[in-house]
Design a protein around this motif. Structure first.
Motif, PDB file in Angstrom:
ATOM      1  N   ALA A  16       0.830  -1.205   0.000  1.00 50.37           N
ATOM      2  CA  ALA A  16       0.000   0.000   0.000  1.00 50.37           C
ATOM      3  C   ALA A  16       0.863   1.253   0.000  1.00 50.37           C
ATOM      4  CB  ALA A  16      -0.916  -0.010   1.219  1.00 50.37           C
ATOM      5  N   ALA A  17       0.407   2.261  -0.732  1.00 50.60           N
ATOM      6  CA  ALA A  17       1.180   3.496  -0.828  1.00 50.60           C
ATOM      7  C   ALA A  17       0.296   4.639  -1.323  1.00 50.60           C
ATOM      8  CB  ALA A  17       2.363   3.313  -1.789  1.00 50.60           C
ATOM      9  N   ILE A  18       0.763   5.839  -1.103  1.00 48.83           N
ATOM     10  CA  ILE A  18       0.216   7.013  -1.770  1.00 48.83           C
ATOM     11  C   ILE A  18       1.103   7.291  -2.971  1.00 48.83           C
ATOM     12  CG2 ILE A  18      -0.327   9.457  -1.607  1.00 48.83           C
ATOM     13  CD1 ILE A  18      -2.131   7.685   0.092  1.00 48.83           C
ATOM     14  N   MET A  19       0.490   7.421  -4.133  1.00 45.96           N
ATOM     15  CA  MET A  19       1.240   7.681  -5.364  1.00 45.96           C
ATOM     16  C   MET A  19       0.946   9.090  -5.862  1.00 45.96           C
ATOM     17  SD  MET A  19       0.884   5.754  -9.063  1.00 45.96           S
ATOM     18  CE  MET A  19       1.832   4.304  -8.585  1.00 45.96           C
ATOM     19  N   THR A  20       1.999   9.778  -6.261  1.00 39.86           N
ATOM     20  CA  THR A  20       1.858  11.096  -6.866  1.00 39.86           C
ATOM     21  C   THR A  20       2.884  11.204  -7.995  1.00 39.86           C
ATOM     22  OG1 THR A  20       1.828  13.485  -6.424  1.00 39.86           O
ATOM     23  CG2 THR A  20       3.426  12.170  -5.200  1.00 39.86           C
ATOM     24  N   LEU A  21       2.998  12.365  -8.591  1.00 37.71           N
ATOM     25  CA  LEU A  21       3.962  12.571  -9.667  1.00 37.71           C
ATOM     26  C   LEU A  21       4.880  13.737  -9.336  1.00 37.71           C
ATOM     27  CD1 LEU A  21       1.570  12.117 -12.733  1.00 37.71           C
ATOM     28  CD2 LEU A  21       3.425  10.575 -12.077  1.00 37.71           C
ATOM     29  N   ASP A  22       6.078  13.662  -9.852  1.00 33.76           N
ATOM     30  CA  ASP A  22       7.056  14.725  -9.626  1.00 33.76           C
ATOM     31  C   ASP A  22       6.486  16.064 -10.099  1.00 33.76           C
ATOM     32  OD1 ASP A  22       9.584  15.712  -8.871  1.00 33.76           O
ATOM     33  OD2 ASP A  22      10.211  15.725 -10.973  1.00 33.76           O
ATOM     34  N   GLY A  23       6.595  17.072  -9.250  1.00 28.73           N
ATOM     35  CA  GLY A  23       6.068  18.389  -9.591  1.00 28.73           C
ATOM     36  C   GLY A  23       4.720  18.692  -8.965  1.00 28.73           C
ATOM     37  N   TYR A  24       4.139  17.685  -8.290  1.00 30.17           N
ATOM     38  CA  TYR A  24       2.831  17.886  -7.654  1.00 30.17           C
ATOM     39  C   TYR A  24       2.948  18.375  -6.215  1.00 30.17           C
ATOM     40  CZ  TYR A  24       0.308  15.549 -11.512  1.00 30.17           C
ATOM     41  OH  TYR A  24      -0.240  15.221 -12.725  1.00 30.17           O
ATOM     42  N   GLY A  25       4.167  18.584  -5.758  1.00 32.77           N
ATOM     43  CA  GLY A  25       4.368  19.178  -4.432  1.00 32.77           C
ATOM     44  C   GLY A  25       4.347  18.201  -3.279  1.00 32.77           C
ATOM     45  N   ILE A  26       4.518  16.923  -3.561  1.00 31.98           N
ATOM     46  CA  ILE A  26       4.529  15.914  -2.499  1.00 31.98           C
ATOM     47  C   ILE A  26       5.809  15.085  -2.603  1.00 31.98           C
ATOM     48  CG2 ILE A  26       3.371  13.915  -1.488  1.00 31.98           C
ATOM     49  CD1 ILE A  26       0.768  14.913  -2.758  1.00 31.98           C
ATOM     50  N   SER A  27       6.649  15.202  -1.590  1.00 25.40           N
ATOM     51  CA  SER A  27       7.871  14.409  -1.554  1.00 25.40           C
ATOM     52  C   SER A  27       8.054  13.700  -0.218  1.00 25.40           C
ATOM     53  CB  SER A  27       9.098  15.283  -1.840  1.00 25.40           C
ATOM     54  OG  SER A  27       9.203  16.334  -0.884  1.00 25.40           O
ATOM     55  N   SER A  28       7.213  14.040   0.757  1.00 21.99           N
ATOM     56  CA  SER A  28       7.275  13.407   2.073  1.00 21.99           C
ATOM     57  C   SER A  28       5.860  13.316   2.621  1.00 21.99           C
ATOM     58  CB  SER A  28       8.149  14.223   3.022  1.00 21.99           C
ATOM     59  OG  SER A  28       7.521  15.449   3.343  1.00 21.99           O
ATOM     60  N   PRO A  29       5.619  12.461   3.617  1.00 25.97           N
ATOM     61  CA  PRO A  29       4.265  12.336   4.164  1.00 25.97           C
ATOM     62  C   PRO A  29       3.666  13.658   4.625  1.00 25.97           C
ATOM     63  CG  PRO A  29       5.628  10.533   4.942  1.00 25.97           C
ATOM     64  CD  PRO A  29       6.542  11.473   4.211  1.00 25.97           C
ATOM     65  N   LYS A  30       4.442  14.520   5.244  1.00 27.98           N
ATOM     66  CA  LYS A  30       3.921  15.789   5.754  1.00 27.98           C
ATOM     67  C   LYS A  30       3.352  16.654   4.637  1.00 27.98           C
ATOM     68  CE  LYS A  30       3.331  18.157   9.578  1.00 27.98           C
ATOM     69  NZ  LYS A  30       2.492  17.608  10.686  1.00 27.98           N
ATOM     70  N   ASP A  31       3.882  16.481   3.414  1.00 27.00           N
ATOM     71  CA  ASP A  31       3.409  17.262   2.271  1.00 27.00           C
ATOM     72  C   ASP A  31       1.976  16.902   1.876  1.00 27.00           C
ATOM     73  OD1 ASP A  31       5.874  18.524   2.055  1.00 27.00           O
ATOM     74  OD2 ASP A  31       6.662  17.012   0.668  1.00 27.00           O
ATOM     75  N   LEU A  32       1.452  15.822   2.406  1.00 23.45           N
ATOM     76  CA  LEU A  32       0.078  15.404   2.079  1.00 23.45           C
ATOM     77  C   LEU A  32      -0.956  16.349   2.683  1.00 23.45           C
ATOM     78  CD1 LEU A  32       0.421  11.551   2.621  1.00 23.45           C
ATOM     79  CD2 LEU A  32       0.217  12.738   0.426  1.00 23.45           C
ATOM     80  N   GLU A  33      -0.602  17.033   3.744  1.00 23.06           N
ATOM     81  CA  GLU A  33      -1.541  17.951   4.383  1.00 23.06           C
ATOM     82  C   GLU A  33      -1.907  19.073   3.421  1.00 23.06           C
ATOM     83  OE1 GLU A  33      -0.030  17.222   8.996  1.00 23.06           O
ATOM     84  OE2 GLU A  33       0.100  19.231   8.097  1.00 23.06           O
ATOM     85  N   GLY A  34      -3.198  19.305   3.263  1.00 22.49           N
ATOM     86  CA  GLY A  34      -3.686  20.316   2.332  1.00 22.49           C
ATOM     87  C   GLY A  34      -3.883  19.809   0.918  1.00 22.49           C
TER      88      GLY A  34
END
Length: 335
Positions: free
Chosen positions: A120-138
């Motif tokens: 299980a994971a959260i998937m995003t793409l480079d440039g979407y502003g998410i590189s660490s778990p804390k970045d998920l907020e907002g």
């Protein structure tokens, strides 16, 4: 009531999509028709079921298997309990949440592990502003209701020091999640780590960024094979034979991923065999335990108990759940 319904439907469920599998090899005994659901759509990670069928492992075990695309742990459990399918892989943590959570679902049991660690994971793409778990907020994430990634998120968030109230989830479907992410309609999606090659093939020129739950929740298993509790109780030898056939297909698939990708393409014309092979290559270390001597398919009750403790600690399941309420250890390979 559910158990009685399941027992009735088992006799009629399933139909063959391969006319050659309607009789045993000797021609003296008819095969049992059953329906198998993949875990989630028809991605490469689920191609081992098609390999088991293509190579005759199911037929040799006495089964005529129709393979249908599954819709995630929650929906797959419902179909198993209702007798609309006989076997399916679900995320084992999703099974623990179903049995030990507010719904207290019953009527299914796990009989083998598919992956020894959660994918299980959260998937995003480079440039979407998410590189660490804390970045998920907002941020806004998409996933289907009842998926293990979504249901387990509060536990992951607690372990990763994320405020789950600051993360918005919207509904998605297996067939649309990747496109939704590629078009940046959401910031991330719930997905397994092996989905990396698929999203990068869709979102041309972009690199996938993954936040694996296993970074913080190391005791959790990945997918586990489940069946109806009544069927398991009444047909233990059949369950063992089916499990062995499926696990043989699983081992073949992670050993020869290119071959498995070709088999998947043969059965699912829309599949990309290269992406399928890449998924299986990424999945291999999750299937083979890092601990020496642990066979493919094995489940350890003490480890499951630690997983239960993690979920209880985050308030996602109530006290009192035991591994045996979710797993039939008498049917687990090498139990």
């Amino acid at each position: 009531m559910a158990a009685a319904l399941a027992t009735t439907l088992f006799a009629a469920a399933g139909c063959s999509d391969d006319g050659d599998d309607t009789s045993a090899g000797s021609g003296s005994q008819a095969l049992e028709k059953i329906t198998y659901l993949t875990s989630f759509g028809n991605f490469g990670r689920d191609s081992y079921a098609y390999v088991a069928k293509e190579k005759g492992y199911f037929r040799d075990a006495g089964f005529d298997v129709e393979i249908k695309p599954g819709s995630g742990s929650g929906e797959n459990i419902k179909q198993i309990v209702a007798g609309q399918a006989q076997f399916t892989p679900i995320d084992l943590t999703g099974g623990l949440l179903a049995v030990g959570g507010e719904g207290k679902v019953t009527g299914f049991t796990a009989v083998a592990a598919i992956q020894q660690r959660t994918m299980a994971a959260i998937m995003t793409l480079d440039g979407y502003g998410i590189s660490s778990p804390k970045d998920l907020e907002g941020k806004t994430l998409a996933d289907l209701p009842g998926s293990v990634v979504r249901n387990l998120f509060p536990t992951y968030a607690k372990a990763a020091n994320v405020d789950p109230a600051k993360v918005k989830f919207v509904n998605g479907a297996p067939t649309t999640l990747f496109g939704t992410l590629a078009q940046h309609k959401v910031d991330g999606i719930g997905q397994f780590v092996v989905g990396k090659p698929t999203i990068e093939g869709i979102a041309k020129g972009k690199t996938a960024v993954l936040l694996p739950y296993s970074d913080y929740l190391q005791d959790l298993y990945g997918n586990a094979l489940i069946t109806n509790s009544t069927y398991a109780k009444e047909n233990p030898e059949k369950v063992k034979k089916f499990t062995a056939a499926l696990l043989k297909g699983l081992q073949d698939s992670i050993t020869s991923p290119d071959e498995a990708g070709t088999v998947l393409k043969k059965n699912v014309p829309t599949a990309d065999p290269k992406s399928a092979a890449a998924e299986l290559t990424l999945m291999a270390p999750f299937v083979r335990s890092e601990a020496s001597g642990v066979p493919v398919g094995a489940l350890d009750s003490q480890r499951v108990a630690r997983s239960i403790a993690i979920l209880q600690g985050s308030g996602q399941i109530q006290a009192g759940l035991t591994p045996e309420q979710v797993i039939n250890f008498d049917l687990v390979p090498n139990a």
